[in-house]
Design an enzyme around this catalytic site. Structure first.
Site, mmCIF file in Angstrom:
data_model
loop_
_atom_site.group_PDB
_atom_site.id
_atom_site.type_symbol
_atom_site.label_atom_id
_atom_site.label_comp_id
_atom_site.label_asym_id
_atom_site.label_seq_id
_atom_site.Cartn_x
_atom_site.Cartn_y
_atom_site.Cartn_z
ATOM 1 N N CYS A 53 0.864 -1.180 0.000
ATOM 2 C CA CYS A 53 0.000 0.000 0.000
ATOM 3 C C CYS A 53 0.903 1.234 0.000
ATOM 4 O O CYS A 53 1.741 1.383 0.902
ATOM 5 C CB CYS A 53 -0.847 -0.042 1.269
ATOM 6 S SG CYS A 53 -1.821 1.414 1.602
ATOM 7 N N CYS A 55 -0.978 4.025 -6.399
ATOM 8 C CA CYS A 55 -1.835 3.342 -5.413
ATOM 9 C C CYS A 55 -1.994 1.917 -5.899
ATOM 10 O O CYS A 55 -2.238 1.683 -7.093
ATOM 11 C CB CYS A 55 -3.193 4.055 -5.350
ATOM 12 S SG CYS A 55 -4.443 3.155 -4.411
HETATM 13 N N1 DGL Z 1 -3.989 0.700 -1.922
HETATM 14 C C1 DGL Z 1 -3.562 1.787 -1.179
HETATM 15 C C2 DGL Z 1 -2.412 2.565 -1.743
HETATM 16 O O1 DGL Z 1 -1.604 1.961 -2.412
HETATM 17 C C3 DGL Z 1 -4.484 2.543 -0.301
HETATM 18 C C4 DGL Z 1 -5.650 3.193 -0.888
HETATM 19 C C5 DGL Z 1 -6.533 3.709 0.201
HETATM 20 O O2 DGL Z 1 -6.890 2.941 1.075
HETATM 21 O O3 DGL Z 1 -6.878 4.903 0.145
HETATM 22 O O4 DGL Z 1 -2.254 3.715 -1.490
#
Ligand code: DGL
Length: 260
Positions: A75, A184
């Site tokens: 993430c 993301c």
């Molecule tokens: N998948 C995540 C990222 O790479 C988080 C997205 C989120 O929860 O806002 O930032």
């Protein structure tokens, strides 16, 4: 103690980090993995640094209880806001994911690069530092408001997502970007929809493969590669409705529900 047979842990605010898990599983098929989708607390992108850190520690503790030998913070938001503290607090190696802005800066010919990421990532100190090191490159930052929620609701391919993506990408196209960084881990699932909007010469760059290569490198460096494991186990946990995660990973894997 030899912990090379222990699993690799991964966590994300939801299902997005499975895009990273996929790359790791392709490159390291003999490794057992445990993936945590903290979908109950998604999205992380609008939360404060303190909240993101608190959730990252909670996820890490759960993975450590399962004896993970290395943790991939799958993430961008959690990496840019919490990985430094996680590395200070725990002794196992952590691999993070950050927007691939440097590779994009090396590849751009128009000198203008677009980045789509969460507010938490774009506002983080780590991201500001990376951008400050780049000269003569124009970076168009755009927060992907609403995208993660729609993906978590299983609305991939929907008209709602098309509308948001058009709104976010049009100004970048007008500014003549030739690289779009997906900052993301949820966004690789949007690539088919993004491709319908972007001119074909614009490269879409994400960090999944680079994270898998880095994971392999760090496992090797720490003598943690799991050799001779022909029957590797891939375990998935979610603390919310399992149906979307199940749809994303496919029916050959089981999704476990847990209130971690
Ligand atoms: N998948 C995540 C990222 O790479 C988080 C997205 C989120 O929860 O806002 O930032």
């Amino acid at each position: 103690m030899d912990s090379s047979k222990n699993p690799i842990g991964l966590f994300d605010s939801g299902i997005g980090g499975t895009s990273i898990w996929r790359e790791i599983n392709n490159l390291l098929p003999n490794e057992d993995t445990i993936y945590l989708a903290d979908s109950k607390n998604a999205p992380y992108g609008q939360k404060s640094k303190e909240e993101i850190l608190h959730l990252s520690i909670k996820n890490t503790e759960f993975l450590l209880e399962q004896n993970c030998k290395l943790i991939v913070v799958a993430c961008n938001t959690a990496t840019t806001n919490a990985i430094k503290e996680l590395r200070e607090k725990y002794s196992i190696p952590f691999i993070g994911i950050e927007p691939a802005i440097k590779p994009a800066a090396l590849q751009t010919k128009t000198g203008t690069v677009g980045i789509l990421a969460t507010k938490g990532t774009l506002n983080s100190e780590l991201f500001h530092k990376t951008v400050a090191g780049l000269h003569d490159i124009k970076i168009m930052e755009q927060v992907g408001f609403g995208l993660v929620q729609l993906i978590e609701e299983g609305k991939l391919g929907s008209a709602e997502l098309d509308t948001l993506l058009e709104q976010y990408l049009k100004p970048m196209i007008e500014a003549n970007i030739d690289c779009l960084v997906l900052g993301c881990s949820h966004y690789p699932y949007l690539i088919p929809q993004i491709k319908k909007i972007l001119p074909t010469h614009v490269k879409i760059i994400d960090s999944g493969e680079a994270v898998a290569r880095q994971t392999k490198k760090i496992l090797e460096k720490n003598s943690l590669i799991n050799k001779d494991n022909d029957n590797a186990k891939q375990v998935f946990y979610t603390n919310a409705n399992p149906s979307v995660l199940q749809m994303i990973i496919g029916s050959s894997y089981k999704v476990n529900e847990s209130d971690f």
